[in-house]
Design an enzyme around this catalytic site. Structure first.
Site, PDB file in Angstrom:
ATOM      1  N   HIS C  94       0.860  -1.185   0.000  1.00  0.00           N
ATOM      2  CA  HIS C  94       0.000   0.000   0.000  1.00  0.00           C
ATOM      3  C   HIS C  94       0.893   1.232   0.000  1.00  0.00           C
ATOM      4  O   HIS C  94       1.829   1.324   0.789  1.00  0.00           O
ATOM      5  CB  HIS C  94      -0.898   0.003   1.235  1.00  0.00           C
ATOM      6  CG  HIS C  94      -1.654   1.284   1.404  1.00  0.00           C
ATOM      7  ND1 HIS C  94      -2.412   1.835   0.402  1.00  0.00           N
ATOM      8  CD2 HIS C  94      -1.770   2.132   2.471  1.00  0.00           C
ATOM      9  CE1 HIS C  94      -2.962   2.961   0.841  1.00  0.00           C
ATOM     10  NE2 HIS C  94      -2.585   3.170   2.079  1.00  0.00           N
ATOM     11  N   HIS C  96       1.030   5.789  -0.997  1.00  0.00           N
ATOM     12  CA  HIS C  96       0.344   7.034  -1.361  1.00  0.00           C
ATOM     13  C   HIS C  96       1.090   7.670  -2.532  1.00  0.00           C
ATOM     14  O   HIS C  96       1.264   8.893  -2.558  1.00  0.00           O
ATOM     15  CB  HIS C  96       0.292   7.980  -0.159  1.00  0.00           C
ATOM     16  CG  HIS C  96      -0.653   7.562   0.920  1.00  0.00           C
ATOM     17  ND1 HIS C  96      -1.256   8.445   1.777  1.00  0.00           N
ATOM     18  CD2 HIS C  96      -1.133   6.346   1.271  1.00  0.00           C
ATOM     19  CE1 HIS C  96      -2.042   7.791   2.634  1.00  0.00           C
ATOM     20  NE2 HIS C  96      -1.979   6.518   2.351  1.00  0.00           N
ATOM     21  N   ASP C 119       1.551  -5.274 -19.922  1.00  0.00           N
ATOM     22  CA  ASP C 119       2.580  -6.240 -19.516  1.00  0.00           C
ATOM     23  C   ASP C 119       2.345  -6.757 -18.093  1.00  0.00           C
ATOM     24  O   ASP C 119       2.837  -7.825 -17.730  1.00  0.00           O
ATOM     25  CB  ASP C 119       3.981  -5.599 -19.572  1.00  0.00           C
ATOM     26  CG  ASP C 119       4.530  -5.510 -20.989  1.00  0.00           C
ATOM     27  OD1 ASP C 119       4.107  -6.291 -21.850  1.00  0.00           O
ATOM     28  OD2 ASP C 119       5.396  -4.639 -21.231  1.00  0.00           O
ATOM     29  N   TYR C 228       8.575 -14.319 -22.205  1.00  0.00           N
ATOM     30  CA  TYR C 228       9.436 -13.224 -21.763  1.00  0.00           C
ATOM     31  C   TYR C 228      10.296 -13.720 -20.604  1.00  0.00           C
ATOM     32  O   TYR C 228       9.841 -14.493 -19.775  1.00  0.00           O
ATOM     33  CB  TYR C 228       8.586 -12.041 -21.311  1.00  0.00           C
ATOM     34  CG  TYR C 228       9.387 -10.838 -20.852  1.00  0.00           C
ATOM     35  CD1 TYR C 228       9.719  -9.812 -21.726  1.00  0.00           C
ATOM     36  CD2 TYR C 228       9.809 -10.731 -19.533  1.00  0.00           C
ATOM     37  CE1 TYR C 228      10.449  -8.705 -21.306  1.00  0.00           C
ATOM     38  CE2 TYR C 228      10.551  -9.630 -19.099  1.00  0.00           C
ATOM     39  CZ  TYR C 228      10.860  -8.626 -19.993  1.00  0.00           C
ATOM     40  OH  TYR C 228      11.584  -7.537 -19.563  1.00  0.00           O
TER      41      TYR C 228
END
Lengths: 232, 232, 232, 232
Positions: C94, C96, C119, C228
């Site tokens: 998390h 900001h 992607d 990839y």
């Protein structure tokens, strides 16, 4: 094999990161030995802080791996197409730099509005058309290269004067006479995208630069009458 | 010769890079010895990380190279015109800093909207007209200087109160009492361009600062009644 | 206990800071040991430069602190809800970060406009509804988790394909197969928010990417047909 | 005298620079010893890289220099007014950070749109009226302080809940329980101005946060029921 070229291409890949053009493993640079018809490219998905010159992969123009323990960049077929179709170029860079991607995703070319642009790119930097569903589903990376070449053909552009393009919804490819110049051009393209964005907000009816000013700036740095920099 | 001045101009050139105002070899700073009528300027196209004080080139006001193994900056004639026409200035800086270029390419002056601006530039920072085809084709760099001077004459500006300008479609030139102050002013101009851009979006009908507030901030830092900073 | 997991979660928290995604003590990362049903999370309000692996707090899925001298992140209940409701995920981040918060505060999802986005995120990154007054006043952090799950249910999204969300007026939560991938996804989300913002200004009528191109890019990096990167 | 306070205020001034909030000598921080009625402030015009704790100047609330060889910041009278009129505050910071200045120059408050804002500032961050010609010409810095106080009185704001303001056309002043918190608040204000700017473009009709969400976020970090961070 190709130790000197590997070192150059390694340094160019590392510069991509130092110039703030890539995050994580995004982006890749290659360089070619035209005599041998072999190019050297970053391996796929290896973080820049772990990358070593010996990790680079040697590939031929038919996209066969000639040397290297690691898989080459997934964009290798795009590089191969460009080396085949633009015979004089010797280095290619691909990034997801944010301002360039912003223009690519908007489907807009980067207009020729200031002399920073004219010093390096001889006119508006084009944006390709998007790929068709078929082109995406089959040989996507190869077709990305073909769409770049197609754009140059349709717009009558020379890869020696216009050393980069935005692939629609994707991002920039740039090239040059070696891997280092390709990276230099990637940085210039990013800087010019940023300044153009703000110019277009400040003056929504801004016009392209006159051919006179474009010629002056481009040709004082390129070609036989160049007078910028030191004599070689 | 002029070792002390070379050291100062070298440091000012390096600061251009440290302040984030230039990429690669872009930008140049000079400083003048008014008694001898000679100025010292960055050589053309030399990367900042390779630049040494001894690389700087000594040039006279007629643009003859007096000392130096390297070619001087391609913008040397612009510097020479400014030193000739603005007799009191002693340092000049030229950059392609992105916010300043955004305004220059839009053909817009940098309005006087905040006290950061007023602390250093005594009013709106002007933008020159674009050069004519003839001015571009013949003696481009010399004519760039002349257009700057022409703008100052037409707008009745003093180079001691307004220490910079945007050249249309190109970028900023700033100056001062030495090379260091020219670079300082280049940074302030860039910062002010950035803040003004966002202010103009936040308030499209924003008005210029009152002459009272402009005088207060400019004159508390400049002139005989200045009270900012320490006594010398 | 869980020393290896603590080290991983510590490194992931530190990377949040190194990637420029947080200021001060903002942001938090956790990782879970699914066998034991315990997760490790950053303590509340500890600056990153003081954080040590041993400071991390061990919490069970009922939000009881099992080990640790410090209080866990105030967002711990949100993490717990996500671990309970999205059984396969093993790390949560998390932040900001500014561009993500800009979209969250605008109440807008991050549209799928470029391949950088495709992607990593399999489609538009959703924004939750705002919490009701009751949801805010009682068990706010728990309810934040529930609103995230609710959004996924209503939009028929899978947490394995869409590894993040914007909580309305608040900011991004991202997750992955470990704490490191959660942080990687937090960075990608931020980069994509930035580029999308500029694309939407450059082309106000820009359309979402075609399912073909989305599938191509997402599936070349994820799932059994991925090609990839290097083989494990 | 006041050696410990000088050290704190020195560190807070240095942090201003480290957090990217100031260029050159711009900005200043002070801290007060309420028992002695003396505050310590940065000297005027001294570069951060040369600043030492012993350079800080001790000033009383009537703006007399009590100790120090250097002139105090030219903004000292503004600090003095705030210390006199907001009796509980113990540290003040002033910067010209670019996003805050953009709002100040536009004459717009910083609206309360996201939880990053609500975590630190209890509502919209106000912008003062501009100073009158008389207020500018006589005792400008003193009147700057008075206009701040006047804005708080007219809007019925408490300096303990709203720890900052934008001075019209100028920039932000922030404060707190010590110099360090004042600088923290200066950084939050800058970050919030940046995110709000982009939010307002993304959603021109965006509404302010509900009082419920504002209370939740502000009060989980401030006051007797705070539960963010560690117990002291």
């Amino acid at each position: 094999m190709l130790e000197k070229l590997k070192q150059q291409v390694y340094e160019a890949n590392m510069q991509l990161s130092q110039l703030g053009l890539v995050n994580f493993t995004w982006g890749n640079v290659s360089g070619i030995d035209r005599e041998q018809g072999l190019f050297v490219i970053k391996p796929s998905g290896v973080p820049y802080e772990q990358l070593k010159p010996a990790d680079l992969v040697v590939v031929d123009l038919k996209e066969n791996v000639i040397e290297g323990k690691l898989r080459p960049s997934s964009d290798t077929p795009t590089h191969a197409v460009l080396y085949r179709q633009f015979p004089g170029i010797r280095g290619i860079a691909h990034t997801h730099s944010p301002w360039a991607v912003s223009f690519a995703a908007a489907g807009r070319p980067i207009p020729i509005l200031n002399t920073t642009h004219a010093d390096t790119f001889y006119g508006e930097i084009p944006v390709s058309r998007g790929l068709t569903a078929t082109e995406i589903n089959d040989d996507y990376e190869e077709n990305t290269g073909k769409v770049i070449v197609d754009t140059f053909n349709k717009q009558h552009l020379s890869p020696f004067e216009m050393k980069g393009i935005l692939v629609n919804q994707h991002g920039p490819f740039t090239w040059g006479m070696d891997a280092k110049e390709a990276v230099y051009n990637a940085k210039v393209l990013e800087v010019v995208a940023e300044t153009d964005y703000h110019t277009m907000i400040l003056n929504p009816t801004v016009k392209s630069m006159s051919p006179n000013l474009l010629n002056k700036h481009y040709l004082r740095k390129h070609g036989e009458n160049a007078y910028y920099g030191q004599k070689n």
